[in-house]
Design an enzyme around this catalytic site. Structure first.
Site, PDB file in Angstrom:
ATOM      1  N   GLU A  90      23.211  60.530  10.140  1.00 25.12           N
ATOM      2  CA  GLU A  90      23.078  61.991  10.288  1.00 25.12           C
ATOM      3  C   GLU A  90      22.383  62.658   9.099  1.00 25.12           C
ATOM      4  O   GLU A  90      22.719  63.749   8.685  1.00 25.12           O
ATOM      5  CB  GLU A  90      24.434  62.654  10.614  1.00 25.12           C
ATOM      6  CG  GLU A  90      24.248  63.828  11.572  1.00 25.12           C
ATOM      7  CD  GLU A  90      25.535  64.435  12.134  1.00 25.12           C
ATOM      8  OE1 GLU A  90      26.319  63.700  12.772  1.00 25.12           O
ATOM      9  OE2 GLU A  90      25.722  65.653  11.960  1.00 25.12           O
ATOM     10  N   TYR A 125      14.906  68.383  16.541  1.00 25.70           N
ATOM     11  CA  TYR A 125      16.047  67.923  15.758  1.00 25.70           C
ATOM     12  C   TYR A 125      15.987  66.400  15.644  1.00 25.70           C
ATOM     13  O   TYR A 125      15.969  65.700  16.657  1.00 25.70           O
ATOM     14  CB  TYR A 125      17.374  68.349  16.401  1.00 25.70           C
ATOM     15  CG  TYR A 125      18.562  67.777  15.662  1.00 25.70           C
ATOM     16  CD1 TYR A 125      18.977  68.354  14.461  1.00 25.70           C
ATOM     17  CD2 TYR A 125      19.222  66.642  16.122  1.00 25.70           C
ATOM     18  CE1 TYR A 125      20.037  67.818  13.753  1.00 25.70           C
ATOM     19  CE2 TYR A 125      20.275  66.100  15.412  1.00 25.70           C
ATOM     20  CZ  TYR A 125      20.677  66.690  14.229  1.00 25.70           C
ATOM     21  OH  TYR A 125      21.719  66.151  13.528  1.00 25.70           O
ATOM     22  N   GLU A 127      17.147  62.781  13.163  1.00 24.30           N
ATOM     23  CA  GLU A 127      18.026  62.218  12.137  1.00 24.30           C
ATOM     24  C   GLU A 127      17.418  60.920  11.616  1.00 24.30           C
ATOM     25  O   GLU A 127      16.622  60.286  12.307  1.00 24.30           O
ATOM     26  CB  GLU A 127      19.416  61.910  12.709  1.00 24.30           C
ATOM     27  CG  GLU A 127      20.182  63.141  13.148  1.00 24.30           C
ATOM     28  CD  GLU A 127      21.573  62.806  13.681  1.00 24.30           C
ATOM     29  OE1 GLU A 127      22.013  61.644  13.559  1.00 24.30           O
ATOM     30  OE2 GLU A 127      22.219  63.724  14.225  1.00 24.30           O
ATOM     31  N   HIS A 177      23.709  55.999  15.565  1.00 24.92           N
ATOM     32  CA  HIS A 177      24.498  57.202  15.826  1.00 24.92           C
ATOM     33  C   HIS A 177      24.127  57.630  17.245  1.00 24.92           C
ATOM     34  O   HIS A 177      23.029  58.142  17.479  1.00 24.92           O
ATOM     35  CB  HIS A 177      24.163  58.306  14.816  1.00 24.92           C
ATOM     36  CG  HIS A 177      24.856  59.602  15.108  1.00 24.92           C
ATOM     37  ND1 HIS A 177      24.350  60.830  14.714  1.00 24.92           N
ATOM     38  CD2 HIS A 177      26.017  59.858  15.753  1.00 24.92           C
ATOM     39  CE1 HIS A 177      25.170  61.786  15.123  1.00 24.92           C
ATOM     40  NE2 HIS A 177      26.192  61.224  15.749  1.00 24.92           N
ATOM     41  N   ASP A 211      28.472  55.616  14.113  1.00 21.39           N
ATOM     42  CA  ASP A 211      29.178  56.587  14.938  1.00 21.39           C
ATOM     43  C   ASP A 211      28.728  56.372  16.380  1.00 21.39           C
ATOM     44  O   ASP A 211      27.706  56.893  16.800  1.00 21.39           O
ATOM     45  CB  ASP A 211      28.859  57.995  14.432  1.00 21.39           C
ATOM     46  CG  ASP A 211      29.497  59.071  15.303  1.00 21.39           C
ATOM     47  OD1 ASP A 211      30.294  58.727  16.200  1.00 21.39           O
ATOM     48  OD2 ASP A 211      29.189  60.267  15.077  1.00 21.39           O
ATOM     49  N   ASP A 256      33.832  55.951  15.322  1.00 17.12           N
ATOM     50  CA  ASP A 256      33.041  55.062  14.463  1.00 17.12           C
ATOM     51  C   ASP A 256      33.558  53.639  14.619  1.00 17.12           C
ATOM     52  O   ASP A 256      34.762  53.399  14.555  1.00 17.12           O
ATOM     53  CB  ASP A 256      33.138  55.536  13.018  1.00 17.12           C
ATOM     54  CG  ASP A 256      32.656  56.971  12.876  1.00 17.12           C
ATOM     55  OD1 ASP A 256      31.500  57.166  12.485  1.00 17.12           O
ATOM     56  OD2 ASP A 256      33.431  57.908  13.203  1.00 17.12           O
ATOM     57  N   HIS A 291      33.713  63.011   9.685  1.00 19.56           N
ATOM     58  CA  HIS A 291      34.044  61.596   9.927  1.00 19.56           C
ATOM     59  C   HIS A 291      34.522  60.959   8.630  1.00 19.56           C
ATOM     60  O   HIS A 291      34.017  61.275   7.548  1.00 19.56           O
ATOM     61  CB  HIS A 291      32.805  60.810  10.374  1.00 19.56           C
ATOM     62  CG  HIS A 291      32.325  61.158  11.746  1.00 19.56           C
ATOM     63  ND1 HIS A 291      32.518  60.353  12.831  1.00 19.56           N
ATOM     64  CD2 HIS A 291      31.628  62.244  12.191  1.00 19.56           C
ATOM     65  CE1 HIS A 291      31.968  60.919  13.894  1.00 19.56           C
ATOM     66  NE2 HIS A 291      31.429  62.072  13.544  1.00 19.56           N
TER      67      HIS A 291
END
Ligand SMILES: *[C@@H]1O[C@H](CO)[C@@H](O)[C@H](O)[C@H]1NC(C)=O
Ligand SMILES: *[C@@H]1O[C@H](CO)[C@@H](O)[C@H](O)[C@H]1NC(C)=O
Ligand SMILES: *[C@@H]1O[C@H](CO)[C@@H](O)[C@H](O)[C@H]1NC(C)=O
Ligand SMILES: *[C@@H]1O[C@H](CO)[C@@H](O)[C@H](O)[C@H]1NC(C)=O
Length: 300
Positions: A90, A125, A127, A177, A211, A256, A291
């Site tokens: 992230e 967006y 990551e 993720h 995750d 996770d 997390h």
């Protein structure tokens, strides 16, 4: 022809004749067999196990703003530098400056290098994944993002070929993720991603981690049956669904996970309760992430 042959014979004879007297005599020392002494009732000590501490940490919304908070930064450095290798997820800083700053700050404590993914996502967006690893213990031989031919993943897994320098043991790390809206689809593709990695020469011993959003409303117990990663005996889930990897007191979700493939051995897999370590209130812990990291020891 006859003359040549005769000359050759003469030459050979001459050579042998001139060389033989100077040859040192070959001394064959009789090897005295050393008896294998086995003392009864005294088990031979097995070599001590060595461990590589591996973590996976979704540092919620990890960008410049979060990293500008000095207290948060200091806690993140303390948490992350406990690991010999840690898959950070992230990372959202477009400029990619923050992750290099974080690496430099961690390098004051450990001889880290990093394997960084591209910025991954379907919209604006995006990551990134970053594997920080201690170069004194570990080497990264190669890395890639899973090509994802059917475009199942929003953020394709980062695949890293890791080797332990002292033992020479090798491991594939796959960080992911998942997108909360497509968890069964993405986890359903994970075995293909693993098979792709091994077809490219990555080690069959692997640790898939991150995750997964593999619990609560994002992945129902009934949906596990459709996921080969969960049903195949080739894979071992090291974090049980009863675990809680979320910081909030209002959630109890094992999002996770670590999933192991192959013969590599892992032990002491736990959730890293940094809130307990630092005696945080819930609000203080949430400044760091929503997390907890998960951690395991790779026996090498
Ligand atoms: C002694 O040990 C060596 C090396 O482990 C082994 O090859 C050999 O067979 C052993 N000899 C006996 C008599 O047990
Ligand atoms: C860090 O590790 C690299 C690779 O093993 C090595 O060349 C370098 O000297 C190390 N740096 C320090 C400060 O120990
Ligand atoms: C693994 O956990 C057990 C139980 O907490 C502990 O006794 C042991 O020292 C741990 N092993 C390592 C290598 O840290
Ligand atoms: C933990 O923090 C609380 C306040 O949040 C404090 O009352 C308590 O003394 C602290 N405990 C330790 C062991 O530092």
């Amino acid at each position: 022809m006859i003359l040549e042959g005769a000359l050759l014979v003469i030459l050979c004879v001459a050579q042998t004749a001139s060389l033989s007297p100077t040859l040192p005599p070959t001394i064959t020392t009789p090897t005295t067999p050393t008896p294998n002494v086995t003392t009864p009732n005294q088990p031979t000590a097995a070599p001590a196990d060595n461990y590589v501490k591996i973590g996976a940490f979704n540092i919620q919304s990890f960008g410049k703003t979060k990293y500008s908070r000095k207290d948060v930064r200091d806690y993140l450095i303390q948490i992350v530098t406990k690991y010999d290798a840690v898959m950070i997820q992230e990372i959202k800083d477009k400029s990619q400056v923050m992750i290099h700053d974080f690496l430099a700050d961690c390098q004051l404590h450990r001889n880290y290098s990093m394997a960084l993914s591209k910025r991954l996502g379907r919209s604006r967006y995006r990551e990134q994944y970053a594997l920080f690893y201690d170069q004194d213990k570990l080497a990264v031989k190669k890395q890639a993002e899973y090509p994802d031919p059917q475009d199942i993943f929003h953020r394709e897994p980062l695949v890293v070929h890791l080797s332990d320098k002292s033992s020479g043991q090798e491991l594939t790390l796959m960080g992911v993720h998942t997108d909360p809206d497509d968890v069964p689809e993405e986890l359903g593709e994970m075995e293909n991603a693993y098979n792709w990695a091994t077809s490219q020469g990555y080690p069959t011993d692997a640790l898939i981690m991150g995750d997964f959003n593999a619990d609560c409303s994002y992945l129902k117990a009934s949906e596990y049956a459709s996921i080969s990663l969960a049903t195949s005996t080739s894979f071992t889930w090291l974090i049980d669904s009863s675990a809680d990897t979320t910081v909030s007191d209002n959630t109890d979700c094992a999002y996770d996970r670590f999933v192991a493939a192959g013969a590599a051995r892992f032990t002491n897999t736990t959730v890293d309760r940094f809130d307990t370590t630092f005696n945080f209130t819930a609000a203080e812990a949430r400044r760091v992430s929503d997390h907890y990291p998960i951690q395991t020891l790779w026996i090498v």
